[in-house]
Design a protein around this motif. Structure first.
Motif, PDB file in Angstrom:
ATOM      1  N   LEU A 128      -4.458  -1.541 -18.313  1.00 20.97           N
ATOM      2  CA  LEU A 128      -4.891  -2.083 -17.020  1.00 20.97           C
ATOM      3  C   LEU A 128      -4.534  -3.553 -16.869  1.00 20.97           C
ATOM      4  N   ILE A 129      -4.726  -4.311 -17.940  1.00 24.39           N
ATOM      5  CA  ILE A 129      -4.541  -5.763 -17.815  1.00 24.39           C
ATOM      6  C   ILE A 129      -3.095  -6.214 -18.034  1.00 24.39           C
ATOM      7  N   ASN A 130      -2.247  -5.323 -18.481  1.00 19.41           N
ATOM      8  CA  ASN A 130      -0.838  -5.667 -18.695  1.00 19.41           C
ATOM      9  C   ASN A 130      -0.109  -5.657 -17.344  1.00 19.41           C
ATOM     10  N   PRO A 131       0.418  -6.790 -16.912  1.00 20.67           N
ATOM     11  CA  PRO A 131       1.072  -6.846 -15.600  1.00 20.67           C
ATOM     12  C   PRO A 131       2.339  -5.990 -15.500  1.00 20.67           C
ATOM     13  N   HIS A 164     -11.587  -4.781  -9.150  1.00 20.80           N
ATOM     14  CA  HIS A 164     -11.543  -5.829  -8.120  1.00 20.80           C
ATOM     15  C   HIS A 164     -10.323  -6.724  -8.297  1.00 20.80           C
ATOM     16  N   PHE A 165     -10.053  -7.108  -9.528  1.00 21.72           N
ATOM     17  CA  PHE A 165      -8.891  -7.956  -9.808  1.00 21.72           C
ATOM     18  C   PHE A 165      -7.590  -7.240  -9.431  1.00 21.72           C
ATOM     19  N   LEU A 166      -7.455  -5.977  -9.834  1.00 26.90           N
ATOM     20  CA  LEU A 166      -6.234  -5.224  -9.563  1.00 26.90           C
ATOM     21  C   LEU A 166      -6.023  -4.985  -8.069  1.00 26.90           C
ATOM     22  N   MET A 167      -7.103  -4.872  -7.339  1.00 22.79           N
ATOM     23  CA  MET A 167      -6.990  -4.602  -5.903  1.00 22.79           C
ATOM     24  C   MET A 167      -6.521  -5.823  -5.114  1.00 22.79           C
ATOM     25  N   LYS A 168      -6.690  -7.014  -5.653  1.00 13.56           N
ATOM     26  CA  LYS A 168      -6.300  -8.237  -4.926  1.00 13.56           C
ATOM     27  C   LYS A 168      -4.836  -8.214  -4.503  1.00 13.56           C
ATOM     28  N   ASN A 169      -3.963  -7.872  -5.435  1.00 13.52           N
ATOM     29  CA  ASN A 169      -2.526  -7.833  -5.144  1.00 13.52           C
ATOM     30  C   ASN A 169      -1.928  -6.467  -5.438  1.00 13.52           C
ATOM     31  N   GLY A 170      -2.777  -5.465  -5.506  1.00 14.64           N
ATOM     32  CA  GLY A 170      -2.320  -4.133  -5.897  1.00 14.64           C
ATOM     33  C   GLY A 170      -1.580  -3.390  -4.803  1.00 14.64           C
ATOM     34  N   GLY A 178      -8.760   2.262  -6.230  1.00 20.33           N
ATOM     35  CA  GLY A 178      -9.786   1.279  -6.548  1.00 20.33           C
ATOM     36  C   GLY A 178     -11.027   1.446  -5.679  1.00 20.33           C
ATOM     37  N   LYS A 179     -10.828   1.569  -4.368  1.00 19.72           N
ATOM     38  CA  LYS A 179     -11.962   1.748  -3.443  1.00 19.72           C
ATOM     39  C   LYS A 179     -12.752   3.010  -3.797  1.00 19.72           C
ATOM     40  N   TYR A 180     -12.038   4.068  -4.057  1.00 18.86           N
ATOM     41  CA  TYR A 180     -12.676   5.347  -4.401  1.00 18.86           C
ATOM     42  C   TYR A 180     -13.513   5.204  -5.690  1.00 18.86           C
TER      43      TYR A 180
END
Length: 186
Positions: A128-131, A164-170, A178-180
């Motif tokens: 998840l955290i690996n860009p 939340h972090f991933l959704m910012k620029n996802g 993410g919302k689900y």
């Protein structure tokens, strides 16, 4: 085994993957052997083996589940980016069974529940955290982690923050997933 390597050298489509999965089962190739094939140095062959493994995992649970703990033990070793997609997708599905035990018979459920998932969970968070992680792997990893949060309550807060972090620029797919998932863990 040489014949298998030759089959994994050729490009595959969905129909040929389903056919090869059946052939592997009929020839008595074990799930452990197929899992090990996903770690071949040739990344294309590893990817094709992972795709075949996914087909077996989804279409023949009784064959796959006895080696699910082996699958979990090898999960943190996955480095092939193309294999990550299939491993994460399998984990997404099988972690769902932890939340929905009626989908699996009792003996198989007992074997699923007895596994220490901490190394798998750590790997899923690493992905998840690996860009550089691909969108599909992120989506499958988020869902698997959501499924695990009932067994490991500490996951909820960390996953909440990561989503939340991933959704910012996802991508739109990450936004939707993410919302689900945020609704599910809220």
């Amino acid at each position: 085994m040489e014949e298998i390597f030759k089959q994994l050298e050729k490009p595959l489509n969905k129909k040929s993957v389903v056919h090869l999965a059946l052939q592997f089962v009929e020839k008595g190739i074990t799930i452990r052997e197929i899992i090990d094939l996903t770690f071949l140095p040739n990344k294309e062959q590893g990817f094709r083996a992972a795709w075949i493994l996914e087909q077996i995992a989804f279409n023949n649970q009784e064959l796959f589940l006895p080696d699910f703990s082996y699958f979990c033990s090898r999960f943190p070793e996955v480095e092939n980016e193309s294999c990550k997609r299939h491993f994460a997708k399998i984990m997404e599905q099988y972690s769902h069974y932890l939340r929905n035990s009626s989908a699996v018979n009792k003996n198989l459920m007992d074997s699923i529940c007895s596994i220490n998932y901490e190394p798998v969970i750590e790997t899923l968070f690493d992905w998840l955290i690996n860009p550089k992680t691909k969108t599909a792997v992120i989506a499958f990893s988020m869902t698997a982690l959501c499924n695990f949060h009932s067994l490991y309550p500490w996951i909820r807060e960390e996953l909440f923050q990561q989503i939340h972090f991933l959704m910012k620029n996802g991508s739109p797919g990450i936004q939707s997933r993410g919302k689900y998932l945020l609704k599910k863990i809220a």
